[in-house]
Design an enzyme around this catalytic site. Sequence first.
Site, short mmCIF file in Angstrom:
data_model
loop_
_atom_site.label_atom_id
_atom_site.label_comp_id
_atom_site.label_asym_id
_atom_site.label_seq_id
_atom_site.Cartn_x
_atom_site.Cartn_y
_atom_site.Cartn_z
N ASP A 168 28.12 39.46 46.54
CA ASP A 168 28.25 39.66 44.93
C ASP A 168 29.33 40.27 44.78
OD1 ASP A 168 27.24 42.03 45.90
OD2 ASP A 168 25.87 42.25 44.09
N ASP A 183 31.09 44.12 40.71
CA ASP A 183 29.99 43.89 41.77
C ASP A 183 28.79 43.70 40.62
OD1 ASP A 183 28.09 44.36 43.50
OD2 ASP A 183 28.52 46.20 44.30
N LEU A 184 28.01 42.73 41.18
CA LEU A 184 26.80 42.22 40.19
C LEU A 184 25.67 43.23 40.49
CD1 LEU A 184 26.68 38.36 40.65
CD2 LEU A 184 27.92 39.73 38.88
#
Length: 671
Positions: free
Chosen positions: A563, A520-521
């Site tokens: 993302d 997960d960004l």
Amino acid sequence: MKRFSLRGFSGVLGLNSQANWLRGRGLPLAVLLLSLGLTLSFWHSEQAREQAVQRQAFDASLRELSERIEQRMAAQQHLLQGVQGFLGVHGPLDAVAFQRYVDALPLGADFAGLQGIAVVLPQASRAGQAFKIQQMEPGLLRNRALMALDLGTLPALSQTLLLARDSGHLALSPLLNLRELALTAQPGFALALPIYRGGRMPASIEERRQALQAWVLAPVAAAELMASLYGELPASLSLALFDGQDLDESRLLYRRADAGWRPDPLGLAEAPPPAVRQASEFLVLGGRTWTLQLAAGPGFAARHGADYAPNVLCAGVVLSLLLALLAWLLGSARERALALAERMTQALRESEQRWAFAVEGAGDGVWDWHLPSGQLASSARWKQLMGLPAEPAACPISQVWGLIHPEDLTRVQSEAQACLEGSAAQFSVEYRVAGPAARWNWVLARGTVVERSLQQRPVRMIGTLSDINARRQSEERVRFMALHDPLTELANRAHFDERLRFALANARRYQEPIGLILLDLDRFKPINDQFGHAVGDQLLQTVARRIKAAVRETDTVGRIGGDEFVVLLTGPLSRESAQGVADKIYTQVAQPMELGGVRLEMTCSLGLALFPEDGQDELSLAKSADDAMYRNKRAGRPWLGEARYGPPPAAPAAPSRDPASGAGGEGFTSP
């Protein structure tokens, strides 16, 4: 002498003319008249046979229906006789015993229409003799109002009770409207049977009147009784049941129209079709006479196979015309054969021209394979599609095989052999041929065997060749987009779930580990909001390329939303090697990037889970990786190695995501 010769010649011409007329017109006319005569004769005999079949079937239906009505009424009588015997033993005043007895009766379809069984007691009144219902079973709500009636006020019913008392047998009432008995308004009747003291019927009428103790009374709805015969009544038959011998509508107990007739929805034909056959039968039941009237509609003959006479007549007329036509054709066959040959020759030339024009106009090439010589002749378009020069006109078939992609050659030869052997009617196969710029182009070849030897060996096969390269490329692109994310071209959720299920099944079978990494960004949403979606899309594409470069070709990388990315690790794997892949991914993602003139630095949170230590199936494995990722995200520090993955000894369930954390979407879940 000269005059004689002219007369003889003219006589010969006249005979020839007469012969031509007889052959051309006289023979067909004679055949037509003879065929029509035979048709009329057979039609008359078939019509007489069908009338006999209809009459026999109608009489049988009338007898069968009468017997079934009598059987249903006999069942009702036997039921009342059983109640009579029971009350003769226990007495009509034992209400509890009577209720239990009626509840135990198996009242099935044979007793359809029966509204209940009542015990009627005679009572004296100022106006004369009264009849009161002491008990009515089953004790339904509709039967309670009946118990308050004085049956002596109903002449038809009181006469029936007196007739049963004096005769000592079952008595059937005249037509009643059951509304008079406080029941649903509908035509019906009542059955009455006397009960004498001592349980035995006295010999004389006076003794019966003195010994009378009560009656068993049973109201019956005629429509419900006859409805139980629906499945037994043939279609195309209409019936009416009258009380008495007078066929008056006021005496009608029941009527059913032809089941095959339906009223016109436009209201143009509301009346049923006229009956083609009708008869009546008298039924003597309980001292009364019923009249059963049965009528057969137009569809009755068809249901009994008795409607072939019109077909015979039509078929005979048509056959007669065909035979006359055949006679005319035989008489003028030679002249017509010559004219037909001329027309067919001209049509064949025009067809060949149109076919050649259509094939060339559609952009297809034409080929002609002569098997004994092994040579294949073709058009210029065929040579262009196959990448051959325009000359010469023919080439050996071995040269054609050499132009086909090696992976497709065996399949093409197999399909061609099946068509040559006759196991397949057509030859149709798609394959690749060498194109410009070292590329392979897709083509579609169709063909059929048009000539065989006396030993049924193939001699000649012709067909076409079409360019389908654009279609195949479009199909491949559609197939790719159905399984991949359109922005990053990574595996989408459905494709990744399928790869994960396959990898787990293979790991369980061979006892091999697999790894699942969720990524997960961090702070992606603020970057996307500040610099716009175009920069955000470029960032996601760049991250996707870096993740894919950090894993092996046997591993699968997917984007499952916003993302969020996911990596499936397969092949030889250990916890240390999986940790190394995760470290490499983190390092690659953290490298600075230039996007749209903006320098960005991006970090990510990762969670790693291994099968079988951290999960035995898709759901548990994904949950372990998701929990590990969110522990890392809450820790707020970069990837530190082994301390950052795997479930802790007593870790609580991972809380829901905080929208302000910048982590978009939901955690990975297995379908």
